[in-house]
Design a protein around this motif. Structure first.
Motif, PDB file in Angstrom:
ATOM      1  N   GLN A  74      52.653  19.375 -29.475  1.00  0.00           N
ATOM      2  CA  GLN A  74      52.878  18.058 -30.066  1.00  0.00           C
ATOM      3  C   GLN A  74      52.867  16.953 -29.013  1.00  0.00           C
ATOM      4  O   GLN A  74      52.831  15.770 -29.365  1.00  0.00           O
ATOM      5  CB  GLN A  74      54.233  18.029 -30.803  1.00  0.00           C
ATOM      6  CG  GLN A  74      54.402  19.115 -31.845  1.00  0.00           C
ATOM      7  CD  GLN A  74      53.324  19.105 -32.904  1.00  0.00           C
ATOM      8  OE1 GLN A  74      52.850  18.051 -33.283  1.00  0.00           O
ATOM      9  NE2 GLN A  74      52.921  20.277 -33.371  1.00  0.00           N
ATOM     10  N   THR A  75      52.915  17.333 -27.739  1.00  0.00           N
ATOM     11  CA  THR A  75      52.842  16.361 -26.648  1.00  0.00           C
ATOM     12  C   THR A  75      51.413  16.297 -26.132  1.00  0.00           C
ATOM     13  O   THR A  75      50.751  17.320 -25.982  1.00  0.00           O
ATOM     14  CB  THR A  75      53.795  16.766 -25.497  1.00  0.00           C
ATOM     15  OG1 THR A  75      55.135  16.786 -25.996  1.00  0.00           O
ATOM     16  CG2 THR A  75      53.707  15.779 -24.331  1.00  0.00           C
ATOM     17  N   GLU A  98      58.866  21.788 -16.400  1.00  0.00           N
ATOM     18  CA  GLU A  98      59.230  21.657 -17.816  1.00  0.00           C
ATOM     19  C   GLU A  98      60.567  20.940 -17.958  1.00  0.00           C
ATOM     20  O   GLU A  98      60.727  20.061 -18.817  1.00  0.00           O
ATOM     21  CB  GLU A  98      59.305  23.045 -18.458  1.00  0.00           C
ATOM     22  CG  GLU A  98      59.759  23.038 -19.905  1.00  0.00           C
ATOM     23  CD  GLU A  98      59.857  24.428 -20.512  1.00  0.00           C
ATOM     24  OE1 GLU A  98      60.655  24.622 -21.444  1.00  0.00           O
ATOM     25  OE2 GLU A  98      59.123  25.332 -20.046  1.00  0.00           O
ATOM     26  N   VAL A 135      59.088  16.569 -23.721  1.00  0.00           N
ATOM     27  CA  VAL A 135      59.063  17.873 -24.381  1.00  0.00           C
ATOM     28  C   VAL A 135      60.479  18.269 -24.758  1.00  0.00           C
ATOM     29  O   VAL A 135      61.449  17.796 -24.158  1.00  0.00           O
ATOM     30  CB  VAL A 135      58.439  18.978 -23.486  1.00  0.00           C
ATOM     31  CG1 VAL A 135      57.003  18.641 -23.135  1.00  0.00           C
ATOM     32  CG2 VAL A 135      59.257  19.194 -22.221  1.00  0.00           C
ATOM     33  N   LYS A 136      60.602  19.149 -25.767  1.00  0.00           N
ATOM     34  CA  LYS A 136      61.901  19.659 -26.178  1.00  0.00           C
ATOM     35  C   LYS A 136      62.019  21.089 -25.676  1.00  0.00           C
ATOM     36  O   LYS A 136      61.546  22.023 -26.310  1.00  0.00           O
ATOM     37  CB  LYS A 136      62.042  19.589 -27.697  1.00  0.00           C
ATOM     38  CG  LYS A 136      62.092  18.165 -28.214  1.00  0.00           C
ATOM     39  CD  LYS A 136      62.311  18.125 -29.714  1.00  0.00           C
ATOM     40  CE  LYS A 136      62.398  16.692 -30.208  1.00  0.00           C
ATOM     41  NZ  LYS A 136      62.588  16.605 -31.669  1.00  0.00           N
ATOM     42  N   THR A 137      62.639  21.240 -24.542  1.00  0.00           N
ATOM     43  CA  THR A 137      62.707  22.546 -23.891  1.00  0.00           C
ATOM     44  C   THR A 137      63.771  23.435 -24.513  1.00  0.00           C
ATOM     45  O   THR A 137      64.746  22.949 -25.096  1.00  0.00           O
ATOM     46  CB  THR A 137      63.006  22.371 -22.395  1.00  0.00           C
ATOM     47  OG1 THR A 137      63.004  23.647 -21.753  1.00  0.00           O
ATOM     48  CG2 THR A 137      64.363  21.711 -22.161  1.00  0.00           C
ATOM     49  N   ASP A 138      63.572  24.754 -24.382  1.00  0.00           N
ATOM     50  CA  ASP A 138      64.601  25.698 -24.792  1.00  0.00           C
ATOM     51  C   ASP A 138      65.409  26.181 -23.590  1.00  0.00           C
ATOM     52  O   ASP A 138      66.269  27.046 -23.721  1.00  0.00           O
ATOM     53  CB  ASP A 138      63.983  26.890 -25.534  1.00  0.00           C
ATOM     54  CG  ASP A 138      62.846  27.537 -24.743  1.00  0.00           C
ATOM     55  OD1 ASP A 138      62.600  27.135 -23.590  1.00  0.00           O
ATOM     56  OD2 ASP A 138      62.189  28.442 -25.293  1.00  0.00           O
ATOM     57  N   LEU A 167      52.131  24.237 -20.008  1.00  0.00           N
ATOM     58  CA  LEU A 167      53.059  23.459 -20.831  1.00  0.00           C
ATOM     59  C   LEU A 167      52.363  22.820 -22.027  1.00  0.00           C
ATOM     60  O   LEU A 167      52.971  22.647 -23.087  1.00  0.00           O
ATOM     61  CB  LEU A 167      53.739  22.381 -19.971  1.00  0.00           C
ATOM     62  CG  LEU A 167      54.640  22.917 -18.849  1.00  0.00           C
ATOM     63  CD1 LEU A 167      55.200  21.774 -18.017  1.00  0.00           C
ATOM     64  CD2 LEU A 167      55.773  23.767 -19.419  1.00  0.00           C
ATOM     65  N   LYS A 212      52.411  25.316 -24.668  1.00  0.00           N
ATOM     66  CA  LYS A 212      53.776  25.542 -25.153  1.00  0.00           C
ATOM     67  C   LYS A 212      54.273  24.383 -26.008  1.00  0.00           C
ATOM     68  O   LYS A 212      55.050  24.589 -26.951  1.00  0.00           O
ATOM     69  CB  LYS A 212      54.723  25.762 -23.958  1.00  0.00           C
ATOM     70  CG  LYS A 212      56.139  26.131 -24.369  1.00  0.00           C
ATOM     71  CD  LYS A 212      56.986  26.473 -23.153  1.00  0.00           C
ATOM     72  CE  LYS A 212      58.395  26.877 -23.574  1.00  0.00           C
ATOM     73  NZ  LYS A 212      59.247  27.232 -22.410  1.00  0.00           N
ATOM     74  N   PHE A 213      53.827  23.172 -25.685  1.00  0.00           N
ATOM     75  CA  PHE A 213      54.285  21.979 -26.405  1.00  0.00           C
ATOM     76  C   PHE A 213      53.080  21.206 -26.961  1.00  0.00           C
ATOM     77  O   PHE A 213      52.717  20.138 -26.455  1.00  0.00           O
ATOM     78  CB  PHE A 213      55.111  21.081 -25.471  1.00  0.00           C
ATOM     79  CG  PHE A 213      56.295  21.769 -24.865  1.00  0.00           C
ATOM     80  CD1 PHE A 213      57.451  21.986 -25.595  1.00  0.00           C
ATOM     81  CD2 PHE A 213      56.251  22.224 -23.551  1.00  0.00           C
ATOM     82  CE1 PHE A 213      58.540  22.633 -25.040  1.00  0.00           C
ATOM     83  CE2 PHE A 213      57.334  22.858 -22.980  1.00  0.00           C
ATOM     84  CZ  PHE A 213      58.492  23.074 -23.734  1.00  0.00           C
ATOM     85  N   SER A 248      61.370  17.435 -19.767  1.00  0.00           N
ATOM     86  CA  SER A 248      62.323  17.405 -20.890  1.00  0.00           C
ATOM     87  C   SER A 248      63.375  16.325 -20.673  1.00  0.00           C
ATOM     88  O   SER A 248      63.846  15.703 -21.634  1.00  0.00           O
ATOM     89  CB  SER A 248      63.000  18.767 -21.063  1.00  0.00           C
ATOM     90  OG  SER A 248      63.955  19.003 -20.044  1.00  0.00           O
TER      91      SER A 248
END
Length: 238
Positions: free
Chosen positions: A140-141, A192, A201-204, A134, A137-138, A196
């Motif tokens: 910015q966190t 995740e 996190v901003k998950t899709d 993760l 993937k993220f 979120s």
């Protein structure tokens, strides 16, 4: 002497007879107001964000376009610099001494996910593996991990694994103990989703993946249960 622009019945009669000239209409100051508004906007474009520059683009004069474009490029450069500065991309090990700097003083707009763990606890190892995925993937966190008792003296093992979520130094969520994570069956997308929900996190993902598993499980259970008709036929056989 009577004012020819004064609103009186007598003046209206004289105007109709052509004795007095038509009443002077007040000047339309709409253009003047627009010019003042443009001046006001142009005066403040130096302080505008990218969104504000785009929103007020139509209100700028041609003479200001070059200056505004320069400020737009400057804002974009500042934004990119901030983004580069805040790219993390991995889970960093910290000690208790690093806690204040890395968590409480992480910075404006920074989400922090802190995993407390201990060696030899399988679920802790699994969660840290998931967090490594993760973190990439993220980016910015900010993802951190720390041996529990190194970070918090005498922290009980029964509370492990633990995840704390912070935003700008303030705790926003906490996940404590193995039951919260659902044991060793925990999947990375389930973690995740949990993160979120806390905002970290901003998950899709469009819905909780755990719910899909639960729905399939309930569906299979319903399919395996005998219907009332089947039960009646079985009763008749006895």
């Amino acid at each position: 002497m009577q004012d020819p622009n004064e609103d009186t019945e007598w003046n209206d009669i004289l105007r109709k007879k052509g004795i007095l000239p038509p009443k002077e209409e007040p000047k339309d100051d709409e253009e003047e107001q627009l010019a003042l508004q443009q001046q006001s906007v142009v005066k403040t474009y130096e302080d505008m964000t990218l969104e504000e520059l785009d929103e007020n683009e139509d209100e700028f004069g041609e003479e200001d376009e070059a200056a505004i474009e320069m400020y737009r490029k400057q804002r974009i450069a500042e934004w990119k610099a901030t983004q580069m500065k805040n790219v993390f991309g991995e889970v960093v090990e910290i000690s208790g001494q690093d806690y204040i700097k890395e968590v409480n003083k992480a910075g404006d707009g920074i989400w922090v996910v802190l995993s407390l763990y201990k060696q030899g606890i399988p679920l802790c190892a699994l969660i840290n593996q998931h967090l490594s995925i993760l973190a990439k993937k993220f980016p910015q966190t900010k993802f951190l991990k720390s041996i529990s008792t190194t970070c918090i003296p005498n922290y009980p093992d029964r509370n492990l694994p633990t995840i704390f979520v912070y935003f700008e130094g303030e705790m926003k969520a906490q996940f404590i103990g193995p039951l919260v994570f659902g044991g060793m069956n925990l999947k990375v997308d389930e973690l995740e989703w949990r993160l979120s929900e806390s905002g970290a996190v901003k998950t899709d993902l469009e819905e909780n993946p755990k719910k899909q598993i639960e729905d399939k499980l309930m569906s299979s259970i319903r399919c395996s249960l005998p219907t009332g008709k089947d039960s009646d036929s079985e009763d008749e056989d006895y």
